[in-house]
Design an enzyme around this catalytic site. Structure first.
Site, PDB file in Angstrom:
ATOM      1  N   GLU A   1       5.503   6.001   1.226  1.00 39.71           N
ATOM      2  CA  GLU A   1       5.527   6.975   2.425  1.00 39.71           C
ATOM      3  C   GLU A   1       4.530   6.775   3.464  1.00 39.71           C
ATOM      4  O   GLU A   1       3.911   7.721   3.768  1.00 39.71           O
ATOM      5  CB  GLU A   1       5.852   8.118   1.721  1.00 39.71           C
ATOM      6  CG  GLU A   1       6.973   8.608   1.041  1.00 39.71           C
ATOM      7  CD  GLU A   1       6.949   9.841   0.327  1.00 39.71           C
ATOM      8  OE1 GLU A   1       8.107  10.412   0.097  1.00 39.71           O
ATOM      9  OE2 GLU A   1       5.998  10.351  -0.162  1.00 39.71           O
TER      10      GLU A   1
HETATM   11  C1  NGO Z   1       8.105  10.933  -3.659  1.00 33.53           C
HETATM   12  C2  NGO Z   1       6.868  11.087  -2.980  1.00 33.53           C
HETATM   13  C3  NGO Z   1       5.986  12.163  -3.519  1.00 33.53           C
HETATM   14  C4  NGO Z   1       6.382  13.201  -4.060  1.00 33.53           C
HETATM   15  C5  NGO Z   1       7.760  13.259  -4.860  1.00 33.53           C
HETATM   16  C6  NGO Z   1       8.588  14.338  -5.342  1.00 33.53           C
HETATM   17  C7  NGO Z   1       6.684   9.094  -4.251  1.00 33.53           C
HETATM   18  C8  NGO Z   1       6.541   7.818  -4.765  1.00 33.53           C
HETATM   19  N1  NGO Z   1       6.204   9.695  -3.181  1.00 33.53           N
HETATM   20  O1  NGO Z   1       7.804   9.847  -4.765  1.00 33.53           O
HETATM   21  O2  NGO Z   1       4.732  12.302  -2.891  1.00 33.53           O
HETATM   22  O3  NGO Z   1       5.599  13.978  -4.791  1.00 33.53           O
HETATM   23  O4  NGO Z   1       8.544  12.147  -4.474  1.00 33.53           O
HETATM   24  O5  NGO Z   1       9.561  14.176  -6.263  1.00 33.53           O
END
Ligand code: NGO
Length: 515
Positions: free
Chosen positions: A327
């Site tokens: 992300e």
């Molecule tokens: C995503 C995000 C995290 C969140 C999570 C919550 C990933 C790899 N990045 O997973 O920052 O905490 O969802 O489900």
């Protein structure tokens, strides 16, 4: 039998009061490779039973005896040599058997003895986890229980399908103490999970001491740095080393993660020079993602990253350093590539294998790394191409393996962005065929991440992890040919009382008939 040997009768007073039925050889989670029950060959644990474990088997023998003493009340001395006449649980290393690999074992149960053979102490440990599940559920009680302790007769041959079977705990959104982490290690190792990934830094907080950048923890781990301004806290290096040792004694390897180049707001609050404009951003205790980025063009960024990787590698005996990579929406694609091409090789410089969320697969340097697949799609051409170039993949699809997803609309904790995940959804998939172009040979294993935006205490962790963690553990360990929801569901139902006796706050899913 005892009388025939001239031994005192086993104390069975009150045994008739025991209410649960004894498990069969087929009740183990994760289900073993081969199970051959043998009628009339049950072993009875009694006051004279010995645990025989010499040399490299001794530590596992001690652990087994410690686990069995409270409920049985038997002394269970651990001895290097046992007289043939006495009932014995033997833990034996060797002779080497390639089929068993590093974690496999053979278990034989007859009237006189239980024997676990393995090539390694890790294999013996796995065998003892199986043995604990073959004893009546009351074995998990913390006080003496009056009942007959039998182990069903027969043989088990067992070894894992995948070498990597992980759980992940998010320490950043809410800090969980070393004691809570240890409890989780105890609970996951019952299912032969062999890696614990700790997500140690995110936008809200920084949870691991780094000597060369001390404000990361004095500021980033200060009170109020959890989601909603709750909590705070961090692991000192000594806490971390102690956790590494505690995990290793249970054949669990710690994988530390520092997320970058995104998810770095806490680091930038502590060190404004990690932003491009040198201005500290406000601390964040909300749950938004994707807004922070390290400054890709700044030399300070790489000094910081290298210091962190070096210090983490120095206190981590395990093979992996996880550098996040998910992300990075506030980093341009070109900057992301520049960053990963420079940082992935830094992990190798400190003797470790780089590990990251599946976005790292975009970078050519990821060909020697491990990518953690958290996508919900069954096609991902970037990951498939990386797998073809050599990248290994750990499967954590968010819509099946994320333990922080709610079970259903009524679950009081958790998130639902990847959907609801009931027990059957967590169980009914195959890591070896889930993603087109990522063949089983490219799959290192599975991991069940538990993000803690909504989780504050151990009970919260347990409620979200169990029973689903057991499902992911079975996908990682058991041969695909044994996959069977009806069987898993029945074994899980029978396991429930063990969690109850251990005080583990599991979710009593309506999909399962709990004993
Ligand atoms: C995503 C995000 C995290 C969140 C999570 C919550 C990933 C790899 N990045 O997973 O920052 O905490 O969802 O489900």
């Amino acid at each position: 039998m005892a009388a025939a040997l001239g031994l005192p009768a086993v104390a069975v007073a009150g045994a008739a009061e025991a209410t649960s039925t004894s498990p069969t050889l087929n009740s183990v989670i994760p289900t073993p490779v081969e199970v051959h029950p043998q009628a009339d060959a049950a072993f009875r644990l009694g006051p004279l039973t010995l645990v025989r474990a010499a040399g490299g088997a001794r530590a596992v023998g001690d652990q087994l005896a410690r686990a069995l003493r409270p409920a049985t009340g038997y002394p269970l001395p651990v001895v290097p040599i046992a007289p043939h006449a006495l009932p014995t649980i033997s833990l034996v290393l060797g002779p080497a058997e390639p089929l068993l690999g590093d974690e496999g074992y053979r278990l034989t149960v007859d009237r006189k003895a239980v024997t676990i053979r393995a090539n390694t102490p890790a294999g013996l440990f796995a065998g003892t986890q199986t043995l604990r599940q073959l004893l009546p559920v009351e074995i998990d009680a913390v006080t003496p229980q009056r009942r007959v302790w039998t182990v069903p007769g027969g043989t088990i041959l067992d070894y894992p399908r995948f070498g990597y079977r992980g759980a992940m705990l998010d320490e950043a959104r809410h800090f969980h103490t070393p004691d809570e982490i240890k409890a989780y290690i105890d609970e996951i190792s019952r299912f032969k999970v062999n890696y614990l990934h700790l997500h140690l830094a995110d936008d809200q907080g920084w949870r691991i001491q780094i000597d060369s950048w001390p404000r990361l923890t004095t500021v980033g781990g200060a009170p109020g740095t959890g989601v909603d301004g709750v909590g705070g806290g961090y692991l000192t290096k000594s806490d971390y080393r102690d956790l590494v040792r505690y995990a290793a004694a249970r054949y669990v390897t710690i994988v530390p993660e520092i997320d970058m180049p995104g998810h770095v707001n806490a680091a930038q609050v502590a060190y404004p020079e990690l932003t491009c404009d040198g201005i500290a951003p406000p601390p964040r205790t909300d749950t938004a993602v994707g807004y922070s980025s390290l400054c890709i063009s700044s030399p300070t960024t790489y000094r910081f990253v290298e210091d962190v990787i070096r210090e983490l590698a120095a206190m981590t005996p395990g093979p992996y350093i996880h550098i996040g990579g998910d992300e990075a929406h506030a980093t341009t694609d070109a900057d992301y590539l520049t960053f990963e091409q420079r940082v992935l090789p830094l992990v190798a410089k400190y003797g470790k294998t780089a590990y990251g969320w599946n976005e790292i697969a975009k970078a050519p340097a990821a060909s020697t790394a491990v990518a953690q697949y958290w996508d919900t799609a069954t096609t991902n051409p970037t990951v498939a191409a990386a797998a073809a170039r050599g990248t290994k993949v750990v499967m954590s699809p968010a819509n099946k393996a994320y333990l922080d997803m709610k079970y259903d609309a009524n679950t009081p904790l958790g998130l639902d962005w990847a959907g609801f995940i009931e027990v059957r959804t967590a169980y009914d998939w195959d890591p070896g065929t889930l993603v087109t172009g990522v063949p089983e040979s490219a799959v290192l294993g599975v991991e069940a991440p538990l993000w803690s935006e909504t989780l504050r205490k151990l009970d919260d962790i347990e409620f979200m992890a169990f029973p689903r963690l057991a499902a992911i553990a079975e996908l990682g360990w058991s041969p695909v040919a044994t996959h069977d929801w009806a069987s898993f569901r029945a074994r899980l139902g029978a396991y429930g009382p063990r969690w109850t006796l251990q005080g583990v706050d599991f979710y009593p899913s309506p999909q399962v008939d709990w004993s």
